[in-house]
Design a protein around this motif. Structure first.
Motif, PDB file in Angstrom:
ATOM      1  N   ALA A 147      31.621 -11.684   3.943  1.00 45.14           N
ATOM      2  CA  ALA A 147      32.348 -11.792   5.143  1.00 45.14           C
ATOM      3  C   ALA A 147      33.631 -12.107   4.883  1.00 45.14           C
ATOM      4  O   ALA A 147      34.813 -11.987   5.550  1.00 45.14           O
ATOM      5  CB  ALA A 147      31.597 -13.002   5.798  1.00 45.14           C
ATOM      6  N   TRP A 148      34.179 -12.956   3.985  1.00 46.57           N
ATOM      7  CA  TRP A 148      35.323 -13.517   3.553  1.00 46.57           C
ATOM      8  C   TRP A 148      36.059 -12.536   3.004  1.00 46.57           C
ATOM      9  O   TRP A 148      37.425 -12.253   3.264  1.00 46.57           O
ATOM     10  CB  TRP A 148      35.525 -14.493   2.286  1.00 46.57           C
ATOM     11  CG  TRP A 148      35.272 -15.836   2.991  1.00 46.57           C
ATOM     12  CD1 TRP A 148      34.287 -16.889   2.827  1.00 46.57           C
ATOM     13  CD2 TRP A 148      36.009 -16.637   4.012  1.00 46.57           C
ATOM     14  NE1 TRP A 148      34.247 -17.990   3.326  1.00 46.57           N
ATOM     15  CE2 TRP A 148      35.361 -17.999   4.041  1.00 46.57           C
ATOM     16  CE3 TRP A 148      37.217 -16.394   4.683  1.00 46.57           C
ATOM     17  CZ2 TRP A 148      35.924 -18.903   4.991  1.00 46.57           C
ATOM     18  CZ3 TRP A 148      37.850 -17.247   5.440  1.00 46.57           C
ATOM     19  CH2 TRP A 148      36.875 -18.643   5.657  1.00 46.57           C
ATOM     20  N   THR A 149      35.611 -11.464   2.268  1.00 48.98           N
ATOM     21  CA  THR A 149      36.278 -10.285   1.946  1.00 48.98           C
ATOM     22  C   THR A 149      36.754  -9.541   2.976  1.00 48.98           C
ATOM     23  O   THR A 149      37.777  -9.073   3.060  1.00 48.98           O
ATOM     24  CB  THR A 149      35.291  -9.431   0.879  1.00 48.98           C
ATOM     25  OG1 THR A 149      34.914 -10.230  -0.328  1.00 48.98           O
ATOM     26  CG2 THR A 149      35.995  -8.040   0.580  1.00 48.98           C
ATOM     27  N   ILE A 150      35.733  -9.116   3.783  1.00 44.33           N
ATOM     28  CA  ILE A 150      36.185  -8.458   5.207  1.00 44.33           C
ATOM     29  C   ILE A 150      37.471  -9.089   5.830  1.00 44.33           C
ATOM     30  O   ILE A 150      38.330  -8.344   6.663  1.00 44.33           O
ATOM     31  CB  ILE A 150      34.859  -8.369   6.187  1.00 44.33           C
ATOM     32  CG1 ILE A 150      33.944  -7.259   5.416  1.00 44.33           C
ATOM     33  CG2 ILE A 150      35.200  -7.635   7.457  1.00 44.33           C
ATOM     34  CD1 ILE A 150      32.542  -7.183   5.826  1.00 44.33           C
ATOM     35  N   ILE A 151      37.074 -10.382   6.118  1.00 45.16           N
ATOM     36  CA  ILE A 151      38.226 -11.053   6.798  1.00 45.16           C
ATOM     37  C   ILE A 151      39.425 -11.059   6.418  1.00 45.16           C
ATOM     38  O   ILE A 151      40.556 -10.616   6.792  1.00 45.16           O
ATOM     39  CB  ILE A 151      37.706 -12.707   7.068  1.00 45.16           C
ATOM     40  CG1 ILE A 151      36.452 -12.613   7.943  1.00 45.16           C
ATOM     41  CG2 ILE A 151      38.987 -13.386   7.550  1.00 45.16           C
ATOM     42  CD1 ILE A 151      35.767 -13.954   8.024  1.00 45.16           C
TER      43      ILE A 151
END
Length: 416
Positions: free
Chosen positions: A12-16
């Motif tokens: 999720a952090w990668t996508i954000i």
């Protein structure tokens, strides 16, 4: 807050973070495309509108299938294929030097975006516990606008209105984003929720469910008009400022407006979301539609930068109301096993993005850039046509949730 952030999945952090850098580079190139086509290639407003619209048209045609396919074969394959294809598309933008080339490349741009974006949002929903979903979806939205704060200003300095070089930078960033996703999927992919073709809905069944959903369907129809109004900011307004002799440097004014839009999002997003989460989920969309419609009227009345900037602030408040709660609304309405399908189907509201540059370009070509009020007032009224659909969805969702509560109480009584 720190404890909550620790529970956000690494993917999720990668996508954000990837979304932030992705929007940084796209906002320093794509928003200036209409100005480049008009000023450098000499395209008419109608030709420019069609070239811009084809991206959304392609996206609308494939958005459902992107989400649906990710329900069938998994988020990983769909995201990786689409993001590296997207990087190749940006190289195509940099190499294009004819209007028909931009038409084709922008169509491919819409296809890649329409596959990657709903799949990435569905993955966020998959890997985020229910109590943290609002935070994660809004972190993603904040990342979008953090990128857009600086992108237009950098694009202005790089001469995006006169050159296609910034698209090469966008290609490099998306390649890097894709490589990081490859690494993160390798590290954390085995822990993702499993998906199998046997457990996924058939295509006909998925189409039937979304089209017969008495809450989802008016949401989709209403947001088409919301997106129609929102789409005029990056298409009709950009051309209007570039062609109107009343504004000495329309390209510069537009870049400042883009940055103000993003700064305002970051400033108002938290208080607006904190307030709006206490409202019924359709109320923010209704208020957002009203704000965007009013802002379009102000753009037509503006004779200088101050009123334009005030219009941007009002427009941005409407944007925040419309889009910060959208992902949570779809997550709330969607059936758990079909979230990719629902996130993909809501992409059909991109019909509004198709209509915006075409309608705006036709009106601009017929009326001329000197008649701002006559241009933007009908566009505002068309945006407001979404209100009856949103009000209908609001009433139906309230009835559905009341019925679910009653059923839950009855079931509990039977068990006891």
């Amino acid at each position: 807050m720190k404890q909550t952030l620790r529970h956000v999945h690494p993917l999720a952090w990668t996508i954000i973070v990837g979304t932030m850098f992705g929007r940084l580079v796209t906002s320093m190139s794509i928003p200036f495309l209409s100005i480049y086509l008009t000023k450098v290639l000499g395209a008419s407003p109608a030709q420019t509108g069609l070239t811009i619209a084809v991206s959304s048209l392609a996206g609308v045609s494939i958005s459902f299938y992107g989400g649906y396919i990710s329900d069938i074969i998994g988020r990983k394959k769909v995201m990786l294929v689409s993001i590296f294809s997207w990087a190749a598309v940006f190289v195509g933008f940099a190499a294009a030097d004819r209007l028909w080339m931009f038409l084709i490349v922008n169509m491919l741009n819409g296809l890649c975006r329409a596959v990657f974006e709903p799949t990435s949002r569905a993955l966020l929903s998959d890997i985020t516990p229910g109590e943290h979903k609002l935070l994660v979806f809004n972190l993603r939205y904040a990342a979008v606008n953090l990128g857009v704060v600086f992108g237009p200003i950098i694009g202005l300095q790089l001469g995006s209105a006169r050159s296609t070089f910034p698209f090469l930078i966008a290609a490099a960033v998306y390649i890097a984003y894709g490589l990081v996703l490859v690494l993160q999927f390798a590290l954390h992919g085995k822990k993702l929720p499993s998906r199998s073709a046997s457990g996924a809905p058939r295509l006909g069944e998925a189409l039937a469910v979304t089209s017969r959903d008495r809450v989802f369907l008016p949401i989709l129809l209403g947001t088409i008009f919301c997106v129609l109004g929102y789409g005029h900011f990056g298409s009709t307004l950009a051309q209007y400022l570039a062609l109107n002799p009343q504004f000495a440097d329309g390209g510069k004014a537009f870049s400042y407006m883009l940055s103000l839009n993003a700064v305002t999002v970051l400033a108002v997003q938290y208080p607006v979301v904190r307030t709006a989460r206490h409202f019924p989920p359709l109320v923010p969309l209704i208020l957002g539609n009203i704000c965007v419609s009013a802002a379009l009227i102000l753009f037509g009345l503006a004779g200088g930068l101050p009123l334009l900037m005030f219009g941007v602030v009002l427009f941005t408040i409407g944007e925040v109301l419309l889009f910060t709660m959208m992902d949570m609304l779809i997550d709330r309405v969607a059936k758990p096993e079909w979230k990719g399908t629902y996130f993909g189907t809501i992409g059909f509201n991109g019909i509004g993005s198709v209509m915006a540059p075409i309608l705006g370009g036709l009106l601009l070509g017929r009326l001329g850039p000197e008649h701002g009020s006559a241009l933007f007032t009908p566009l505002a009224l068309m945006t407001a046509l979404g209100l009856p659909f949103l009000l209908t969805a609001h009433r139906r969702l309230a009835r559905r949730e009341r019925a679910s509560e009653i059923d839950g109480v009855e079931y509990t009584k039977r068990i006891v």
